[in-house]
Design an enzyme around this catalytic site. Structure first.
Site, PDB file in Angstrom:
ATOM      1  N   ASP A   1       0.850  -1.184   0.000  1.00  0.00           N
ATOM      2  CA  ASP A   1       0.000   0.000   0.000  1.00  0.00           C
ATOM      3  C   ASP A   1       0.890   1.240   0.000  1.00  0.00           C
ATOM      4  O   ASP A   1       1.857   1.321   0.776  1.00  0.00           O
ATOM      5  CB  ASP A   1      -0.903   0.013   1.236  1.00  0.00           C
TER       6      ASP A   1
ATOM      7  N   ASN B   1      -2.246  12.799  -3.851  1.00  0.00           N
ATOM      8  CA  ASN B   1      -3.193  13.293  -4.857  1.00  0.00           C
ATOM      9  C   ASN B   1      -3.661  14.707  -4.534  1.00  0.00           C
ATOM     10  O   ASN B   1      -3.795  15.554  -5.430  1.00  0.00           O
ATOM     11  CB  ASN B   1      -4.394  12.355  -4.960  1.00  0.00           C
TER      12      ASN B   1
ATOM     13  N   HIS C   1      -4.430  14.429  -9.483  1.00  0.00           N
ATOM     14  CA  HIS C   1      -4.648  13.030  -9.845  1.00  0.00           C
ATOM     15  C   HIS C   1      -3.796  12.586 -11.026  1.00  0.00           C
ATOM     16  O   HIS C   1      -3.425  11.412 -11.114  1.00  0.00           O
ATOM     17  CB  HIS C   1      -6.136  12.798 -10.146  1.00  0.00           C
TER      18      HIS C   1
ATOM     19  N   GLU D   1      -4.473   2.386  -4.624  1.00  0.00           N
ATOM     20  CA  GLU D   1      -3.021   2.484  -4.463  1.00  0.00           C
ATOM     21  C   GLU D   1      -2.429   1.214  -3.876  1.00  0.00           C
ATOM     22  O   GLU D   1      -1.310   1.220  -3.362  1.00  0.00           O
ATOM     23  CB  GLU D   1      -2.662   3.683  -3.573  1.00  0.00           C
TER      24      GLU D   1
END
Length: 352
Positions: free
Chosen positions: A207, A215, A220, A251
């Protein structure tokens, strides 16, 4: 070409003889039956005439000077353009050797002098009919070959399209690695295989730390580029073709490591951690490092009938959760069936 020669049509006959009387007799017999007739008085003239108009049948005298009928036949039979034209030899000889040689050279028949009109016409009509049947068969064969080629081309195109569809169906469009669907299929396949072989299966769940903040900070589009670079780094760190790297969602990334014990999975996880750190992707929104980092949950098991692939995923998820609780940017291990109150966590001190 001389006064006896006619234009090309679908049914032309070429008479080759050095004696004008023989040529004239055959010409009249064949013309009366409606055939188009061309004539030549030597082998050389015959070859020149054939270059201008391919006949459907050739009557050639064997005993011509300079270039006899056998030589004319040989030249025509070695030429792919003329090799299928039927050739009837005309001869005044009755020796069996001449007849055998005529067939050996590629002739389809022979007629002898003096001519018997009925026999000449019968043999000419027979071999013209055979020639037409041969041409029809060749045309049908060519049509079939074309249909086969077309069908093969269509099948190849369909196969390529299906392969591309399968690739797209199993590939994450953003990162170009395997997608969740591919991961699920591969995990189930490897689970069944390794249960039969009684071999270990490891899973690494990764992760990206504080990715929402990334972001929010960079947008993005930058986040998508970040995920692509991380996916590439993870894929590079995995060395074996049998290992699967997939995007698990958002993610999160996941790795399937067949025939790999926990120790091997931990080594791979550390390689991934170093590969991502080496990218030095600046992350001003991170609370633990100036660069992008990963938290990873590692698990391993020898598949058994009383377990399922979901138990492996759940164990990796628990290990990942502990890595996050421990401060992120670290690796946590949980072996299925070997849970303890003190699970193994690597990297307790964040790398700031």
């Amino acid at each position: 070409m001389n006064k006896y020669q006619m234009g090309c049509s679908q049914s032309n006959i070429l008479i080759v003889d050095d004696l004008p009387d023989n040529v004239g007799l055959l010409y009249r017999v064949l013309r009366q039956k409606g055939f188009n007739v061309m004539t030549a008085h030597s082998g050389e003239e015959a070859l020149s005439t054939i270059l201008t108009c391919l006949p459907d049948l050739i009557l050639v005298d064997i005993g011509m000077p300079y270039m006899d009928g056998y030589e004319v036949c040989h030249i025509l039979k070695v030429n792919p353009r003329t090799k299928d034209i039927p050739i009837i030899f005309v001869t005044a000889f009755e020796q069996i050797l001449n007849k055998v040689k005529a067939f050996e050279m590629g002739g389809v028949d022979y007629i002898t002098k003096p001519f018997e009109t009925a026999k000449v016409l019968a043999r000419v009509e027979l071999h013209l009919s055979l020639r037409r049947l041969q041409q029809q068969l060749e045309a049908q064969n060519e049509l079939l070959r074309r249909e086969v080629r077309d069908r093969m081309a269509i099948e190849a195109a369909l196969q390529a399209a299906n392969q591309e569809f399968q690739r797209l169906a199993h590939q994450d469009s953003l990162t170009q690695i395997a997608n969740r669907r591919c991961f699920d299929l591969c995990l189930n396949q490897e689970w069944r295989r390794l249960m039969r072989e009684v071999q270990p299966l490891s899973l690494i769940l990764c992760d990206v730390d504080f990715f929402k903040a990334y972001n929010d900070t960079y947008g993005h589009q930058a986040g998508d580029n970040c995920l692509r670079r991380i996916a590439s780094a993870i894929a590079t760190a995995v060395k074996r073709p049998s290992d699967v790297v997939a995007r698990y969602g958002g993610e999160e990334f996941v790795l399937i490591l067949p025939n790999t014990p926990a120790s091997g999975a931990l080594y791979v996880a550390q390689e991934i951690q170093e590969a991502v750190r080496a990218l030095e992707l600046v992350h001003a929104g991170s609370q633990i490092s100036p660069y992008i980092t990963l938290s990873m949950g590692v698990t391993a098991v020898i598949p058994k009938a009383n377990l399922s692939p979901m138990s492996l995923i759940a164990a990796a998820d628990r290990a990942l959760y502990r890595a996050k609780l421990a401060g992120r940017d670290r690796i946590s291990l949980e072996e299925v069936g070997l849970r303890s109150d003190h699970p193994h966590v690597l990297g307790d001190q964040p790398n700031v």
